[in-house]
Write an enzyme that holds these catalytic residues in place. Structure first.
Site, short mmCIF file in Angstrom:
data_model
loop_
_atom_site.label_atom_id
_atom_site.label_comp_id
_atom_site.label_asym_id
_atom_site.label_seq_id
_atom_site.Cartn_x
_atom_site.Cartn_y
_atom_site.Cartn_z
N ASP A 195 0.82 -1.22 0.00
CA ASP A 195 0.00 0.00 0.00
C ASP A 195 0.85 1.27 0.00
O ASP A 195 2.06 1.22 0.23
CB ASP A 195 -0.96 -0.02 1.21
CG ASP A 195 -0.29 -0.46 2.51
OD1 ASP A 195 0.95 -0.43 2.58
OD2 ASP A 195 -1.01 -0.82 3.45
N ASN A 212 -7.27 -2.63 14.52
CA ASN A 212 -8.68 -2.88 14.19
C ASN A 212 -8.87 -4.11 13.31
O ASN A 212 -9.94 -4.33 12.76
CB ASN A 212 -9.31 -1.65 13.53
CG ASN A 212 -8.66 -1.32 12.18
OD1 ASN A 212 -7.70 -1.97 11.76
ND2 ASN A 212 -9.18 -0.30 11.51
N GLU A 217 -9.61 -1.89 5.51
CA GLU A 217 -10.25 -1.59 6.79
C GLU A 217 -11.48 -2.48 7.00
O GLU A 217 -11.97 -3.10 6.05
CB GLU A 217 -10.66 -0.11 6.81
CG GLU A 217 -9.50 0.89 6.61
CD GLU A 217 -8.62 1.07 7.84
OE1 GLU A 217 -8.52 0.17 8.68
OE2 GLU A 217 -8.01 2.15 7.95
N HIS A 244 -7.22 -4.70 10.48
CA HIS A 244 -6.97 -4.52 9.04
C HIS A 244 -5.69 -5.23 8.62
O HIS A 244 -4.78 -5.44 9.43
CB HIS A 244 -6.99 -3.03 8.64
CG HIS A 244 -5.79 -2.23 9.01
ND1 HIS A 244 -5.84 -0.86 9.17
CD2 HIS A 244 -4.49 -2.55 9.23
CE1 HIS A 244 -4.64 -0.39 9.46
NE2 HIS A 244 -3.81 -1.40 9.51
P1 PGA Z 1 2.35 -1.43 12.56
O1 PGA Z 1 1.13 -1.39 11.57
O2 PGA Z 1 3.27 -2.50 12.02
O3 PGA Z 1 2.99 -0.07 12.47
O4 PGA Z 1 1.83 -1.77 13.90
C1 PGA Z 1 0.52 -2.59 11.21
C2 PGA Z 1 -0.64 -2.31 10.30
O5 PGA Z 1 -1.32 -1.27 10.47
O6 PGA Z 1 -0.91 -3.13 9.41
#
Ligand code: PGA
Length: 240
Positions: free
Chosen positions: A67, A135, A142, A137
């Site tokens: 992404d 959450n 999302e 995702h």
């Molecule tokens: P993070 O993010 O590795 O910074 O915890 C993970 C994500 O949002 O997929």
């Protein structure tokens, strides 16, 4: 799903690296699916140290990132294209022309999604690395994202904007939209490693492993993948 619970972040990164090393040793021109965020940085450090010490080579490896923020490109140090070079690509022998990510500055977002989907359709990912959002995702898919989704533009949730604001000067600077591979693109990978660390991921990890398979918890789709390994620390595994 294979589940590996380890003591801490360092051990999680080392376990993930074992799988990465096996994949790129077995197949010199492996196709990697890579992720940004805090979670995979330790894995990338392992890859860099090993490569610099004459271990695995990435010279024929191709990489596809999950992404990118809409509106950001390499000129911004908050972009994911910048992150990947700073945290991995500039320190291993991968060819930059073999690395792929959505163009956050694309003038035509729809055409950019179509371009990326065509690339993904032509290149099966051998190993997909994932983190998980608090959450549930995966990538920027999302809660509520259709399981059949392919690369698309998303409106980031308030939860994600807040989680990611720690990396920006202020929450107002966090982009509100992003390009992301869809859930069906991710599921097409031959092998998936998802990592999680810290107590703030425990609820999402529970949903990933033990919850109902539902679009409300995007990561739960991984329960349907034939070769998915969760590597997490004890804090993230605390609700399992
Ligand atoms: P993070 O993010 O590795 O910074 O915890 C993970 C994500 O949002 O997929």
């Amino acid at each position: 799903m294979n589940i590996i619970v380890v003591k801490d972040y360092d051990a999680m990164s080392k376990e993930a690296f074992k799988i990465m090393k096996a994949v790129v040793t077995d197949k010199k021109d492996a196709v990697l699916g890579l992720a940004t965020g805090s979670t995979p940085i330790g894995l990338y450090k392992e890859m860099i140290a090993d490569c610099k010490a004459g271990g695995a080579s990435y010279k024929d490896v191709r990489a596809f990132n999950l992404d990118e923020y809409v509106g950001l490109d390499y000129s911004s140090d908050q972009s994911y294209v910048y992150f990947m070079r700073a945290n991995l690509f500039d320190h291993i022998d991968i060819k930059l022309e073999n690395t792929n990510i959505e163009n956050g500055k694309a003038a035509d977002a729809e055409a950019e999604c179509a371009r990326y989907n065509a690339l993904l359709a032509a290149n099966t990912i051998d190993l997909q690395i994932l983190g998980i959002g608090s959450n549930g995702h995966i990538a920027f898919n999302e809660p509520g994202t259709p399981f059949a989704s392919v690369t698309h533009v998303v409106d980031l949730t308030e939860n994600t904007i807040k989680d990611n604001s720690r990396l920006f000067k202020s929450i107002d600077e966090v982009p509100r939209k992003a390009f992301t591979m869809g859930l069906s693109n991710i599921m097409a990978a031959k092998k998936i490693v998802i990592m999680a660390n810290g107590a703030n991921k425990a609820k999402a990890v529970y949903g990933l492993v033990r919850g109902e398979v539902t679009e409300d918890v995007p990561a739960s789709i991984l329960q349907n993948h034939a070769d998915c390994t969760l590597i997490c620390d004890e804090a993230a595994a605390s609700l399992l």
